[in-house]
Motif scaffolding. Structure first.
Motif, PDB file in Angstrom:
ATOM      1  N   SER A  40       0.830  -1.208   0.000  1.00 46.88           N
ATOM      2  CA  SER A  40       0.000   0.000   0.000  1.00 46.88           C
ATOM      3  C   SER A  40       0.864   1.258   0.000  1.00 46.88           C
ATOM      4  O   SER A  40       0.567   2.236  -0.699  1.00 46.88           O
ATOM      5  CB  SER A  40      -0.927   0.001   1.226  1.00 46.88           C
ATOM      6  OG  SER A  40      -1.833  -1.064   1.164  1.00 46.88           O
ATOM      7  N   LEU A  41       1.948   1.229   0.771  1.00 42.75           N
ATOM      8  CA  LEU A  41       2.864   2.364   0.808  1.00 42.75           C
ATOM      9  C   LEU A  41       3.537   2.554  -0.548  1.00 42.75           C
ATOM     10  O   LEU A  41       3.693   3.687  -1.028  1.00 42.75           O
ATOM     11  CB  LEU A  41       3.917   2.148   1.898  1.00 42.75           C
ATOM     12  CG  LEU A  41       4.916   3.293   2.117  1.00 42.75           C
ATOM     13  CD1 LEU A  41       4.195   4.573   2.501  1.00 42.75           C
ATOM     14  CD2 LEU A  41       5.935   2.908   3.193  1.00 42.75           C
ATOM     15  N   ALA A  42       3.929   1.444  -1.179  1.00 41.03           N
ATOM     16  CA  ALA A  42       4.539   1.530  -2.510  1.00 41.03           C
ATOM     17  C   ALA A  42       3.557   2.136  -3.512  1.00 41.03           C
ATOM     18  O   ALA A  42       3.940   2.951  -4.364  1.00 41.03           O
ATOM     19  CB  ALA A  42       4.972   0.143  -2.972  1.00 41.03           C
ATOM     20  N   LYS A  43       2.297   1.774  -3.424  1.00 48.99           N
ATOM     21  CA  LYS A  43       1.272   2.317  -4.315  1.00 48.99           C
ATOM     22  C   LYS A  43       1.090   3.816  -4.088  1.00 48.99           C
ATOM     23  O   LYS A  43       0.966   4.601  -5.036  1.00 48.99           O
ATOM     24  CB  LYS A  43      -0.055   1.579  -4.090  1.00 48.99           C
ATOM     25  CG  LYS A  43      -1.121   1.848  -5.146  1.00 48.99           C
ATOM     26  CD  LYS A  43      -2.272   0.871  -4.966  1.00 48.99           C
ATOM     27  CE  LYS A  43      -3.302   1.044  -6.077  1.00 48.99           C
ATOM     28  NZ  LYS A  43      -4.066   2.282  -5.963  1.00 48.99           N
ATOM     29  N   LEU A  44       1.101   4.216  -2.811  1.00 52.19           N
ATOM     30  CA  LEU A  44       0.983   5.641  -2.500  1.00 52.19           C
ATOM     31  C   LEU A  44       2.181   6.423  -3.026  1.00 52.19           C
ATOM     32  O   LEU A  44       2.046   7.534  -3.559  1.00 52.19           O
ATOM     33  CB  LEU A  44       0.861   5.839  -0.982  1.00 52.19           C
ATOM     34  CG  LEU A  44      -0.486   5.482  -0.354  1.00 52.19           C
ATOM     35  CD1 LEU A  44      -0.390   5.553   1.161  1.00 52.19           C
ATOM     36  CD2 LEU A  44      -1.574   6.424  -0.861  1.00 52.19           C
ATOM     37  N   ASN A  45       3.384   5.851  -2.887  1.00 47.87           N
ATOM     38  CA  ASN A  45       4.583   6.531  -3.364  1.00 47.87           C
ATOM     39  C   ASN A  45       4.571   6.705  -4.874  1.00 47.87           C
ATOM     40  O   ASN A  45       5.090   7.693  -5.407  1.00 47.87           O
ATOM     41  CB  ASN A  45       5.835   5.747  -2.936  1.00 47.87           C
ATOM     42  CG  ASN A  45       6.205   5.988  -1.480  1.00 47.87           C
ATOM     43  OD1 ASN A  45       5.791   6.976  -0.893  1.00 47.87           O
ATOM     44  ND2 ASN A  45       6.954   5.077  -0.903  1.00 47.87           N
ATOM     45  N   LYS A  57       3.225   3.303 -18.066  1.00 45.43           N
ATOM     46  CA  LYS A  57       3.912   2.318 -17.236  1.00 45.43           C
ATOM     47  C   LYS A  57       3.576   2.500 -15.763  1.00 45.43           C
ATOM     48  O   LYS A  57       3.384   1.519 -15.021  1.00 45.43           O
ATOM     49  CB  LYS A  57       5.421   2.421 -17.438  1.00 45.43           C
ATOM     50  CG  LYS A  57       5.895   1.877 -18.790  1.00 45.43           C
ATOM     51  CD  LYS A  57       7.405   1.859 -18.877  1.00 45.43           C
ATOM     52  CE  LYS A  57       7.868   1.263 -20.206  1.00 45.43           C
ATOM     53  NZ  LYS A  57       9.342   1.209 -20.302  1.00 45.43           N
ATOM     54  N   ILE A  58       3.492   3.751 -15.314  1.00 45.23           N
ATOM     55  CA  ILE A  58       3.166   4.006 -13.914  1.00 45.23           C
ATOM     56  C   ILE A  58       1.729   3.580 -13.610  1.00 45.23           C
ATOM     57  O   ILE A  58       1.449   2.967 -12.578  1.00 45.23           O
ATOM     58  CB  ILE A  58       3.382   5.497 -13.565  1.00 45.23           C
ATOM     59  CG1 ILE A  58       4.886   5.807 -13.563  1.00 45.23           C
ATOM     60  CG2 ILE A  58       2.761   5.830 -12.210  1.00 45.23           C
ATOM     61  CD1 ILE A  58       5.227   7.247 -13.295  1.00 45.23           C
ATOM     62  N   SER A  59       0.824   3.861 -14.525  1.00 48.80           N
ATOM     63  CA  SER A  59      -0.565   3.448 -14.338  1.00 48.80           C
ATOM     64  C   SER A  59      -0.685   1.932 -14.275  1.00 48.80           C
ATOM     65  O   SER A  59      -1.427   1.383 -13.448  1.00 48.80           O
ATOM     66  CB  SER A  59      -1.445   3.985 -15.478  1.00 48.80           C
ATOM     67  OG  SER A  59      -1.476   5.388 -15.463  1.00 48.80           O
ATOM     68  N   LEU A  65      -0.092  -3.330  -8.539  1.00 50.80           N
ATOM     69  CA  LEU A  65       0.025  -3.252  -7.086  1.00 50.80           C
ATOM     70  C   LEU A  65      -1.348  -3.359  -6.422  1.00 50.80           C
ATOM     71  O   LEU A  65      -1.509  -4.028  -5.398  1.00 50.80           O
ATOM     72  CB  LEU A  65       0.703  -1.945  -6.670  1.00 50.80           C
ATOM     73  CG  LEU A  65       2.232  -1.918  -6.739  1.00 50.80           C
ATOM     74  CD1 LEU A  65       2.743  -0.500  -6.504  1.00 50.80           C
ATOM     75  CD2 LEU A  65       2.836  -2.865  -5.714  1.00 50.80           C
ATOM     76  N   GLY A  66      -2.326  -2.693  -7.026  1.00 47.48           N
ATOM     77  CA  GLY A  66      -3.690  -2.773  -6.495  1.00 47.48           C
ATOM     78  C   GLY A  66      -4.210  -4.201  -6.517  1.00 47.48           C
ATOM     79  O   GLY A  66      -4.846  -4.659  -5.554  1.00 47.48           O
ATOM     80  N   LYS A  67      -3.933  -4.917  -7.594  1.00 49.11           N
ATOM     81  CA  LYS A  67      -4.357  -6.320  -7.697  1.00 49.11           C
ATOM     82  C   LYS A  67      -3.650  -7.180  -6.653  1.00 49.11           C
ATOM     83  O   LYS A  67      -4.266  -8.037  -6.010  1.00 49.11           O
ATOM     84  CB  LYS A  67      -4.068  -6.862  -9.094  1.00 49.11           C
ATOM     85  CG  LYS A  67      -4.528  -8.304  -9.302  1.00 49.11           C
ATOM     86  CD  LYS A  67      -4.215  -8.795 -10.705  1.00 49.11           C
ATOM     87  CE  LYS A  67      -4.762 -10.211 -10.911  1.00 49.11           C
ATOM     88  NZ  LYS A  67      -4.247 -11.173  -9.935  1.00 49.11           N
ATOM     89  N   ALA A  68      -2.348  -6.940  -6.469  1.00 47.98           N
ATOM     90  CA  ALA A  68      -1.588  -7.707  -5.478  1.00 47.98           C
ATOM     91  C   ALA A  68      -2.135  -7.462  -4.072  1.00 47.98           C
ATOM     92  O   ALA A  68      -2.257  -8.394  -3.266  1.00 47.98           O
ATOM     93  CB  ALA A  68      -0.112  -7.332  -5.544  1.00 47.98           C
ATOM     94  N   ILE A  69      -2.489  -6.215  -3.779  1.00 52.52           N
ATOM     95  CA  ILE A  69      -3.050  -5.876  -2.460  1.00 52.52           C
ATOM     96  C   ILE A  69      -4.371  -6.610  -2.241  1.00 52.52           C
ATOM     97  O   ILE A  69      -4.612  -7.191  -1.179  1.00 52.52           O
ATOM     98  CB  ILE A  69      -3.228  -4.353  -2.326  1.00 52.52           C
ATOM     99  CG1 ILE A  69      -1.855  -3.660  -2.254  1.00 52.52           C
ATOM    100  CG2 ILE A  69      -4.050  -4.006  -1.087  1.00 52.52           C
ATOM    101  CD1 ILE A  69      -1.918  -2.159  -2.443  1.00 52.52           C
TER     102      ILE A  69
END
Length: 216
Positions: A40-45, A57-59, A65-69
């Protein structure tokens, strides 16, 4: 003397299951408290990085990351025994099949009515683990495209059928295989809760596992 031996075996099985459940609980807590928070922190960063020239690429990375969470959150719920007791066996199985289908691309179906299935919380955790074991065996060995779990209550008995349309196997040749180990685990769990199970499988014809739980 026989009763003493049975009680001793049940005590050993209970201790093994308690250790296993504590392991599941610890893994669930680790996923929730540490791995999920780090992702979650990585996604926020990622949201703070300028998108010029790399927006696609960022999107995509944010989406992954959202799927992994979400996947980790689902895994954490399915591992935690208290969650299974709280939401009931039918709902826990429905959630597990949804997660299984999403991860494996095997179509799943649940035939059950939670209002008709009444079972003790501790038993429901053990039964749920047996269903998980059956799904694991299907994924690893069966080459199936469909799995159906049907639950019904008949008097004091709860009857669960797990069917797949996979490759099937010769049931006389499984004792030395990994599938046999999984089925042995199910058999041990059945003994602990006064349940029985049988397996019917024919090469090329799929597999059916039948669990009968005496809920008296």
């Amino acid at each position: 003397m026989l009763d003493l031996k049975v009680r001793y075996e049940q005590t050993i099985l209970q201790s093994q299951l308690e250790i296993q459940e504590q392991t599941f609980r610890n893994i669930s807590q680790e996923i929730h408290d540490n791995i999920g928070q780090v992702l979650s922190l990585a996604k926020l960063n990622l949201n703070t990085i300028p998108h010029e020239g790399a927006s696609d690429k960022i999107s995509l990375t944010e989406e992954l990351l959202g799927k992994a969470i979400n996947d980790l959150r689902d895994l954490s719920k399915s591992l935690h025994p208290e969650k299974i007791s709280d939401i009931g066996l039918v709902n826990a199985t429905r959630h597990e099949l949804f997660t299984f289908q999403r991860a494996s691309k095997i179509r799943t179906e649940l035939i059950a009515d939670e209002t008709e299935i009444s079972i003790d919380g501790n038993k429901s955790v053990i039964i749920f683990r047996m269903i998980q074991e059956a799904l694991h065996n299907t994924l690893k060995h069966a080459k199936a495209t469909n799995v159906t779990v049907a639950m019904r209550q008949h008097g004091t008995q709860i009857i669960i059928e797990i069917n797949d349309n996979g490759s099937g196997f010769d049931t006389t040749s499984i004792k030395s295989t990994e599938t046999g180990i999984g089925l042995k685990s199910m058999e041990q769990r059945c003994k602990l809760i006064n349940a029985t199970f049988c397996i019917d499988s024919i090469p090329g014809k799929g597999t059916t596992i039948l669990l009968v739980i005496n809920n008296s």
